[in-house]
Design a protein around this motif. Structure first.
Motif, PDB file in Angstrom:
ATOM      1  N   GLY A  33       0.700  -1.262  -0.088  1.00  0.00           N
ATOM      2  CA  GLY A  33      -0.195   0.130  -0.043  1.00  0.00           C
ATOM      3  C   GLY A  33       0.772   1.126   0.175  1.00  0.00           C
ATOM      4  N   LEU A  34       0.429   2.166   0.862  1.00  0.00           N
ATOM      5  CA  LEU A  34       1.173   3.577   0.856  1.00  0.00           C
ATOM      6  C   LEU A  34       2.588   3.297   1.449  1.00  0.00           C
ATOM      7  CD1 LEU A  34       0.800   6.642   1.051  1.00  0.00           C
ATOM      8  CD2 LEU A  34      -0.030   6.499   3.351  1.00  0.00           C
ATOM      9  N   GLY A  35       3.452   3.968   0.676  1.00  0.00           N
ATOM     10  CA  GLY A  35       4.886   3.635   1.291  1.00  0.00           C
ATOM     11  C   GLY A  35       5.410   2.360   0.440  1.00  0.00           C
ATOM     12  N   GLY A  36       4.716   1.549  -0.187  1.00  0.00           N
ATOM     13  CA  GLY A  36       5.457   0.556  -0.629  1.00  0.00           C
ATOM     14  C   GLY A  36       6.459   0.839  -1.755  1.00  0.00           C
ATOM     15  N   LEU A  37       7.486  -0.080  -1.935  1.00  0.00           N
ATOM     16  CA  LEU A  37       8.565   0.182  -2.523  1.00  0.00           C
ATOM     17  C   LEU A  37       8.159   0.177  -3.974  1.00  0.00           C
ATOM     18  CD1 LEU A  37      11.612  -1.455  -0.758  1.00  0.00           C
ATOM     19  CD2 LEU A  37      11.307   0.964  -1.068  1.00  0.00           C
ATOM     20  N   PRO A  38       8.759   0.949  -4.969  1.00  0.00           N
ATOM     21  CA  PRO A  38       8.279   1.238  -6.400  1.00  0.00           C
ATOM     22  C   PRO A  38       8.993   0.244  -7.316  1.00  0.00           C
ATOM     23  CG  PRO A  38       9.881   2.876  -5.803  1.00  0.00           C
ATOM     24  CD  PRO A  38       9.599   2.276  -4.638  1.00  0.00           C
ATOM     25  N   ASN A  39       8.501   0.465  -8.448  1.00  0.00           N
ATOM     26  CA  ASN A  39       8.949  -0.619  -9.599  1.00  0.00           C
ATOM     27  C   ASN A  39      10.188   0.261 -10.087  1.00  0.00           C
ATOM     28  OD1 ASN A  39       8.381   1.427 -11.466  1.00  0.00           O
ATOM     29  ND2 ASN A  39       6.498   0.422 -12.115  1.00  0.00           N
ATOM     30  N   GLY A  67       4.573  -5.754  -4.153  1.00  0.00           N
ATOM     31  CA  GLY A  67       5.203  -6.896  -5.201  1.00  0.00           C
ATOM     32  C   GLY A  67       6.941  -6.741  -4.702  1.00  0.00           C
ATOM     33  N   MET A  68       7.475  -7.108  -5.817  1.00  0.00           N
ATOM     34  CA  MET A  68       9.179  -6.824  -5.642  1.00  0.00           C
ATOM     35  C   MET A  68       9.594  -5.604  -5.819  1.00  0.00           C
ATOM     36  SD  MET A  68      10.486 -10.300  -7.375  1.00  0.00           S
ATOM     37  CE  MET A  68      10.172 -12.025  -6.657  1.00  0.00           C
ATOM     38  N   ALA A  69      10.343  -5.137  -5.022  1.00  0.00           N
ATOM     39  CA  ALA A  69      10.958  -3.929  -5.107  1.00  0.00           C
ATOM     40  C   ALA A  69      11.617  -3.722  -6.569  1.00  0.00           C
ATOM     41  CB  ALA A  69      11.661  -3.476  -4.173  1.00  0.00           C
ATOM     42  N   TRP A  70      11.657  -2.687  -7.280  1.00  0.00           N
ATOM     43  CA  TRP A  70      12.454  -2.345  -8.431  1.00  0.00           C
ATOM     44  C   TRP A  70      11.947  -3.298  -9.519  1.00  0.00           C
ATOM     45  CZ3 TRP A  70      13.197   0.984  -5.028  1.00  0.00           C
ATOM     46  CH2 TRP A  70      13.979   0.761  -3.701  1.00  0.00           C
ATOM     47  N   LYS A  71      10.848  -4.056  -9.510  1.00  0.00           N
ATOM     48  CA  LYS A  71      10.201  -4.763 -10.367  1.00  0.00           C
ATOM     49  C   LYS A  71      10.348  -4.261 -11.981  1.00  0.00           C
ATOM     50  CE  LYS A  71       5.659  -3.793  -8.836  1.00  0.00           C
ATOM     51  NZ  LYS A  71       4.553  -4.392  -8.153  1.00  0.00           N
ATOM     52  N   VAL A  72      10.140  -4.982 -13.001  1.00  0.00           N
ATOM     53  CA  VAL A  72       9.751  -4.611 -14.113  1.00  0.00           C
ATOM     54  C   VAL A  72       8.358  -3.814 -14.318  1.00  0.00           C
ATOM     55  CG1 VAL A  72       9.665  -4.943 -16.773  1.00  0.00           C
ATOM     56  CG2 VAL A  72      11.314  -6.092 -15.379  1.00  0.00           C
ATOM     57  N   PRO A  73       8.224  -2.646 -14.549  1.00  0.00           N
ATOM     58  CA  PRO A  73       7.032  -1.985 -14.534  1.00  0.00           C
ATOM     59  C   PRO A  73       5.806  -3.213 -15.465  1.00  0.00           C
ATOM     60  CG  PRO A  73       8.403  -0.451 -15.333  1.00  0.00           C
ATOM     61  CD  PRO A  73       9.546  -1.756 -15.403  1.00  0.00           C
ATOM     62  N   GLY A  74       4.831  -2.987 -14.939  1.00  0.00           N
ATOM     63  CA  GLY A  74       3.581  -3.950 -15.309  1.00  0.00           C
ATOM     64  C   GLY A  74       3.618  -5.351 -14.703  1.00  0.00           C
ATOM     65  N   ARG A  75       4.716  -5.583 -14.100  1.00  0.00           N
ATOM     66  CA  ARG A  75       5.013  -7.132 -13.405  1.00  0.00           C
ATOM     67  C   ARG A  75       3.955  -7.426 -12.471  1.00  0.00           C
ATOM     68  NH1 ARG A  75       5.976  -9.280  -8.009  1.00  0.00           N
ATOM     69  NH2 ARG A  75       7.115 -11.214  -8.352  1.00  0.00           N
ATOM     70  N   VAL A  76       3.223  -8.323 -12.691  1.00  0.00           N
ATOM     71  CA  VAL A  76       2.402  -8.824 -11.730  1.00  0.00           C
ATOM     72  C   VAL A  76       2.693 -10.203 -11.084  1.00  0.00           C
ATOM     73  CG1 VAL A  76      -0.109  -9.890 -11.293  1.00  0.00           C
ATOM     74  CG2 VAL A  76       0.302  -7.755 -12.828  1.00  0.00           C
ATOM     75  N   PHE A 105      17.423  -5.431  -2.180  1.00  0.00           N
ATOM     76  CA  PHE A 105      16.528  -5.912  -2.880  1.00  0.00           C
ATOM     77  C   PHE A 105      15.565  -6.425  -1.965  1.00  0.00           C
ATOM     78  CE2 PHE A 105      14.074  -9.411  -4.491  1.00  0.00           C
ATOM     79  CZ  PHE A 105      13.376  -8.882  -5.892  1.00  0.00           C
ATOM     80  N   THR A 106      14.391  -5.806  -1.885  1.00  0.00           N
ATOM     81  CA  THR A 106      13.302  -6.192  -0.778  1.00  0.00           C
ATOM     82  C   THR A 106      12.169  -6.688  -1.144  1.00  0.00           C
ATOM     83  OG1 THR A 106      13.548  -4.033  -0.577  1.00  0.00           O
ATOM     84  CG2 THR A 106      13.299  -4.938   1.385  1.00  0.00           C
ATOM     85  N   THR A 107      11.498  -7.523  -0.359  1.00  0.00           N
ATOM     86  CA  THR A 107      10.010  -8.014  -0.792  1.00  0.00           C
ATOM     87  C   THR A 107       9.222  -7.631   0.374  1.00  0.00           C
ATOM     88  OG1 THR A 107      10.440 -10.201  -0.060  1.00  0.00           O
ATOM     89  CG2 THR A 107      10.834  -9.728  -2.434  1.00  0.00           C
ATOM     90  N   GLY A 108       7.864  -7.500   0.053  1.00  0.00           N
ATOM     91  CA  GLY A 108       7.097  -7.642   1.163  1.00  0.00           C
ATOM     92  C   GLY A 108       5.552  -7.858   0.541  1.00  0.00           C
ATOM     93  N   THR A 109       4.895  -8.251   1.695  1.00  0.00           N
ATOM     94  CA  THR A 109       3.528  -8.786   1.253  1.00  0.00           C
ATOM     95  C   THR A 109       2.676  -9.077   2.566  1.00  0.00           C
ATOM     96  OG1 THR A 109       4.044  -9.765  -0.816  1.00  0.00           O
ATOM     97  CG2 THR A 109       2.008 -10.546   0.024  1.00  0.00           C
ATOM     98  N   ILE A 110       1.476  -8.711   2.826  1.00  0.00           N
ATOM     99  CA  ILE A 110       0.757  -9.574   3.744  1.00  0.00           C
ATOM    100  C   ILE A 110      -0.255 -10.493   3.128  1.00  0.00           C
ATOM    101  CG2 ILE A 110      -0.791  -9.521   5.674  1.00  0.00           C
ATOM    102  CD1 ILE A 110       0.076  -6.552   6.115  1.00  0.00           C
TER     103      ILE A 110
END
Ligand code: SD4
Length: 350
Positions: A87-93, A216-225, A192-197
């Protein structure tokens, strides 16, 4: 069904972190739910859901629908700007844009909803539930998911906090020593970080729900699901058996249909602990060679969390270490995950 206006009012209340009452069809008592004499209310989640399991449990014992309760539980972290995993503050792509995934299932009414790659909406778990409650579809993605959310009354906002933006800039600057971005002397290595609940719950009548939400995964390729919005991977719930979900490398979980597999193992008679361990063994069996160390252990990590209809629960991890959050009549606490491998078996790259 409740009206759209009532839904929006309910969502706003939930998004504010307040207790919510039953919402929508999901809250209706299910005449078809087999009532288990042995059910004991229980909420299980990834360890970052420790605040949420208590909120969800208290709501469930007070009579709130299991899905409404666990979504209220994950909303706490989705709305916390200091948490960089959802959510808010999540690491971006890799382009500095926060893109969120979420899915949920409501056992008693056999329904599911999901959103993938949604931007600007802090509570994708609630948008997933709105997809479930207000459409005949299961998943909406990208800009159309965002537009759907806005039409349902969600307020768009910038989800990239200053801290996450700074982390992204540092990561970007360090990508290539020969580019025109300067590394800063005070730079700490940006991991490289990941996070999820993932959160799953059963109530005293044996009704079950599950939800997973992530940046999702920090610094992921845009559009990655990732796996989180994929029903059967990031989470799965069958009201006759139990629920399960996952955190960790989503690609490995998608290949395993892990949430579904844990529930299927429980259907075959395994307890939650054996079910998550067997699902983890399957993850290893489906891991491609480039992700395996020479010792036959994977470089990647993955966790499963499961609850059975009678209120047994487990968390499991490929590698020793992580705990998971649980709340039942004994209160909220972190318990250790069962695991396949010790930390000293984790292979080193290069
Ligand atoms: C994903 N499974 O998008 C998520 C990431 C995660 O802890 O769980 N991180 O692949």
């Amino acid at each position: 069904m409740i009206t759209r206006r009532e839904f929006v009012a309910t969502s706003a209340t939930a998004a504010a972190g307040l207790a919510i009452g039953p919402s929508g069809a999901a809250a209706a008592p299910s005449p078809t739910s087999p009532v288990s004499r042995f059910a004991r209310p229980c909420v299980v989640a990834s360890s970052n859901g420790i605040r949420g399991v208590k909120v969800a449990y208290d709501q469930i014992v007070a009579g709130t629908d299991t899905l409404d309760a666990i979504i209220a539980g994950v909303n706490i972290t989705e709305l916390d700007p200091d948490d960089q995993s959802v959510g808010l503050g999540g690491l971006p792509n890799e382009e500095g844009v926060v893109q969120l995934d979420a899915s949920c299932m409501h056992g008693p009414t056999k329904r599911a909803g999901a959103v993938g790659c949604i931007e600007d909406i802090a509570t994708p778990s609630l948008v997933a539930k709105a997809v479930m409650d207000y459409t005949d579809h299961i998943m909406l993605v990208g800009d159309d998911a965002r537009r759907f959310a806005i039409s349902m009354g969600f307020t768009p906002q910038n989800l990239l906090t200053e801290k996450s933006r700074q982390d992204w800039l540092r990561w970007k600057a360090r990508l290539n020593p020969n580019d025109f971005w300067l590394d800063h002397d005070d730079d700490v290595q940006i991991r490289f970080t990941t996070g999820t609940i993932n959160m799953n719950a059963v109530n005293a009548t044996g009704d079950i729900s599950s939800v997973t939400t992530t940046s999702g995964m920090a610094w992921k390729v845009p559009g990655r699901v990732g796996d989180s919005p994929i029903v059967g991977a990031g989470q799965y719930c069958d009201n006759t058996v139990g629920a399960a979900g996952s955190t960790g490398r989503g690609e490995s979980n998608i290949m395993t249909c892990g949430g579904f597999l844990c529930v299927e193992f429980m259907r075959q008679g395994l307890g939650p602990e054996q079910a998550v361990l067997k699902a983890l063994e399957r993850v290893v069996a489906t891991t491609q060679a480039r992700l395996m160390g020479s010792n036959g252990r994977p470089f990647v990590d993955l966790q499963f969390y499961a609850v059975s209809k009678d209120g047994r629960y487990a968390g499991g991890s490929l590698y020793e270490g992580p705990g998971f959050a649980v709340c039942d009549e004994r209160g909220a606490r972190i318990e250790p995950c069962v695991y396949l491998y010790r930390q000293n078996e984790r292979p080193r790259r290069g």
